[in-house]
Design a protein around this motif. Structure first.
Motif, PDB file in Angstrom:
ATOM      1  N   VAL A   1      78.553  23.735  25.661  1.00 45.64           N
ATOM      2  CA  VAL A   1      79.539  22.983  26.440  1.00 45.64           C
ATOM      3  C   VAL A   1      79.747  23.748  27.745  1.00 45.64           C
ATOM      4  O   VAL A   1      80.491  24.728  27.789  1.00 45.64           O
ATOM      5  CB  VAL A   1      80.866  22.817  25.673  1.00 45.64           C
ATOM      6  CG1 VAL A   1      81.876  22.040  26.517  1.00 45.64           C
ATOM      7  CG2 VAL A   1      80.623  22.110  24.345  1.00 45.64           C
TER       8      VAL A   1
ATOM      9  N   GLU B   1      87.451  31.203  17.590  1.00 44.82           N
ATOM     10  CA  GLU B   1      86.727  31.950  18.608  1.00 44.82           C
ATOM     11  C   GLU B   1      86.242  33.267  18.010  1.00 44.82           C
ATOM     12  O   GLU B   1      87.031  34.104  17.576  1.00 44.82           O
ATOM     13  CB  GLU B   1      87.615  32.229  19.809  1.00 44.82           C
ATOM     14  CG  GLU B   1      86.880  32.980  20.912  1.00 44.82           C
ATOM     15  CD  GLU B   1      87.756  33.342  22.093  1.00 44.82           C
ATOM     16  OE1 GLU B   1      87.334  34.202  22.889  1.00 44.82           O
ATOM     17  OE2 GLU B   1      88.870  32.770  22.221  1.00 44.82           O
TER      18      GLU B   1
ATOM     19  N   ILE C   1      82.382  29.709  19.640  1.00 49.90           N
ATOM     20  CA  ILE C   1      83.349  29.053  18.753  1.00 49.90           C
ATOM     21  C   ILE C   1      82.618  28.571  17.507  1.00 49.90           C
ATOM     22  O   ILE C   1      81.559  27.931  17.616  1.00 49.90           O
ATOM     23  CB  ILE C   1      83.996  27.833  19.457  1.00 49.90           C
ATOM     24  CG1 ILE C   1      84.534  28.204  20.850  1.00 49.90           C
ATOM     25  CG2 ILE C   1      85.075  27.215  18.586  1.00 49.90           C
ATOM     26  CD1 ILE C   1      85.705  29.127  20.848  1.00 49.90           C
TER      27      ILE C   1
ATOM     28  N   GLU D   1      90.572  28.882  18.518  1.00 51.73           N
ATOM     29  CA  GLU D   1      89.997  28.620  19.831  1.00 51.73           C
ATOM     30  C   GLU D   1      91.109  28.417  20.866  1.00 51.73           C
ATOM     31  O   GLU D   1      92.201  27.945  20.536  1.00 51.73           O
ATOM     32  CB  GLU D   1      89.116  27.370  19.780  1.00 51.73           C
ATOM     33  CG  GLU D   1      89.890  26.100  19.460  1.00 51.73           C
ATOM     34  CD  GLU D   1      89.000  24.940  19.065  1.00 51.73           C
ATOM     35  OE1 GLU D   1      87.776  25.119  18.997  1.00 51.73           O
ATOM     36  OE2 GLU D   1      89.530  23.845  18.824  1.00 51.73           O
TER      37      GLU D   1
ATOM     38  N   VAL E   1      80.640  27.848  24.776  1.00 50.91           N
ATOM     39  CA  VAL E   1      81.397  27.277  25.894  1.00 50.91           C
ATOM     40  C   VAL E   1      81.194  28.183  27.104  1.00 50.91           C
ATOM     41  O   VAL E   1      81.490  29.378  27.043  1.00 50.91           O
ATOM     42  CB  VAL E   1      82.897  27.158  25.550  1.00 50.91           C
ATOM     43  CG1 VAL E   1      83.661  26.541  26.715  1.00 50.91           C
ATOM     44  CG2 VAL E   1      83.084  26.331  24.287  1.00 50.91           C
TER      45      VAL E   1
ATOM     46  N   LEU F   1      79.920  26.115  18.905  1.00 48.79           N
ATOM     47  CA  LEU F   1      79.867  25.894  20.349  1.00 48.79           C
ATOM     48  C   LEU F   1      79.595  27.187  21.109  1.00 48.79           C
ATOM     49  O   LEU F   1      80.088  28.251  20.740  1.00 48.79           O
ATOM     50  CB  LEU F   1      81.200  25.327  20.856  1.00 48.79           C
ATOM     51  CG  LEU F   1      81.739  24.041  20.243  1.00 48.79           C
ATOM     52  CD1 LEU F   1      83.114  23.737  20.838  1.00 48.79           C
ATOM     53  CD2 LEU F   1      80.786  22.884  20.453  1.00 48.79           C
TER      54      LEU F   1
ATOM     55  N   THR G   1      89.420  18.196  24.883  1.00 44.96           N
ATOM     56  CA  THR G   1      89.711  19.596  24.570  1.00 44.96           C
ATOM     57  C   THR G   1      88.629  20.103  23.629  1.00 44.96           C
ATOM     58  O   THR G   1      87.812  19.327  23.115  1.00 44.96           O
ATOM     59  CB  THR G   1      91.080  19.754  23.891  1.00 44.96           C
ATOM     60  OG1 THR G   1      91.027  19.120  22.596  1.00 44.96           O
ATOM     61  CG2 THR G   1      92.197  19.123  24.729  1.00 44.96           C
ATOM     62  N   LEU G   2      88.636  21.399  23.350  1.00 44.49           N
ATOM     63  CA  LEU G   2      87.664  21.949  22.415  1.00 44.49           C
ATOM     64  C   LEU G   2      87.831  21.379  21.015  1.00 44.49           C
ATOM     65  O   LEU G   2      86.865  21.289  20.255  1.00 44.49           O
ATOM     66  CB  LEU G   2      87.789  23.473  22.376  1.00 44.49           C
ATOM     67  CG  LEU G   2      87.342  24.228  23.636  1.00 44.49           C
ATOM     68  CD1 LEU G   2      87.523  25.726  23.441  1.00 44.49           C
ATOM     69  CD2 LEU G   2      85.914  23.899  24.001  1.00 44.49           C
TER      70      LEU G   2
ATOM     71  N   GLY H   1      86.575  25.835  14.604  1.00 45.43           N
ATOM     72  CA  GLY H   1      87.485  26.006  15.734  1.00 45.43           C
ATOM     73  C   GLY H   1      88.024  27.407  15.877  1.00 45.43           C
ATOM     74  O   GLY H   1      89.135  27.605  16.375  1.00 45.43           O
TER      75      GLY H   1
END
Length: 219
Positions: A136, A195, A189, A79, A104, A102, A93-94, A193
Motif C-alpha cells: 500500500v 504493526e 502490518i 496499526e 505500507v 501489508l 484507513t488501514l 492489523g
C-alpha cells in the motif's frame, strides 16, 4: 543535510551496528530536506498485539542486509490510525485491508530516495501481492497532484495502486503515534492489523532479503 541521529549504541549489539550502517548509507545519498530518524514502534502507549509475537520471532533473524534498518516492534502494537484516499478518491484507513499482510510505504515525487525505491516496491507487489499480501504505497504530494500518476506511468510502475493523502496529515499522525522523521517511511502490518515493524529510509524490498521478510510476514 542534517545527519540521522539515534540512541547511543551498545557495542555488544550486532543488530544496532547494522542499522547504524544502513542509516549512514541513507545519509550518504545527499538528499536535501529529508532527515531520517530512528523509529521506535511498539512504544507510545499503543495497544499491544501479543498474538503477533510468533511472527515477530520469525522476522527477527531476517532483518539483515538490504532491510537491516527495519526496526521491529517490541512488542507489536495495533496499526496506526491513519486516513488516506483510494485510487478512486474515496476515504479509507488501514483497517479496510484487515485480513491481508501489508507493506505500507509513504512516498512523494519530490523525494529522491522514494522515487528510487518505487521499482522495487512494484516488483514486490507483482511477485508476492495477492489475497494474503499487498503493498500500500501512499503518496503525500500536496501540490501538482497530477505528478504522482504521471511518475508511476512514466516509470512503468504498473502493479502499485495510487493511494494518496494530498493533505499529508498522515505524516503528522504517524509522528504522533510512534515516530516518523522524513520520507520514505515503511510499516509492516500483519493480517490482524498489528504493526510489526517500521523503517525510516529506502530499501530494496525486491531483494532476497526483502522477499524473505515478506514471506515471514505472510506466515
Amino acid at each position: 543535510m542534517a545527519e540521522a541521529t539515534e540512541p547511543a549504541p551498545n557495542p555488544a549489539s550486532p543488530r544496532r551496528g547494522r542499522k547504524r550502517a544502513a542509516l549512514g548509507a541513507v545519509a550518504g545519498l545527499g538528499i536535501v530536506a529529508v532527515v531520517y530518524g530512528v523509529a521506535v514502534p511498539g512504544k507510545g502507549g499503543a495497544a499491544a498485539c501479543p498474538a503477533a509475537a510468533g511472527t515477530t520471532a520469525r522476522l527477527d533473524p531476517l532483518v539483515r542486509g538490504e532491510v537491516a534498518a527495519l526496526g521491529l516492534a517490541q512488542p507489536a502494537r495495533a496499526e496506526p490510525e491513519i486516513s488516506f484516499r483510494t485510487p478512486e478518491g474515496q476515504p479509507t484507513t488501514l483497517a479496510a485491508f484487515r485480513g491481508k499482510a501489508l507493506l505500507v510505504n509513504l512516498w512523494a515525487t519530490w523525494c529522491v530516495p522514494c522515487r528510487k525505491e518505487m521499482p522495487a516496491l512494484n516488483a514486490l507487489q507483482r511477485q508476492q501481492g495477492g489475497g494474503d499480501f499487498q503493498v500500500v504505497a501512499v503518496n503525500v504530494d500536496t501540490a501538482r497532484l497530477d505528478r504522482p500518476a504521471a511518475f508511476l506511468k512514466e516509470n512503468g510502475i504498473t502493479d502499485l495502486a495510487l493511494y494518496a493523502d494530498p493533505s499529508a496529515d498522515v505524516l503528522q499522525s504517524l509522528k504522533a503515534q510512534g515516530g516518523l522523521l522524513g520520507l520514505p517511511t515503511t510499516l509492516l502490518i500483519d493480517r490482524n492489523g498489528c504493526e510489526l515493524g517500521r523503517m525510516a529510509g529506502p530499501a530494496d524490498w525486491a531483494s532476497p532479503d526483502g522477499q524473505a521478510v515478506i514471506r515471514a510476514l505472510k506466515g
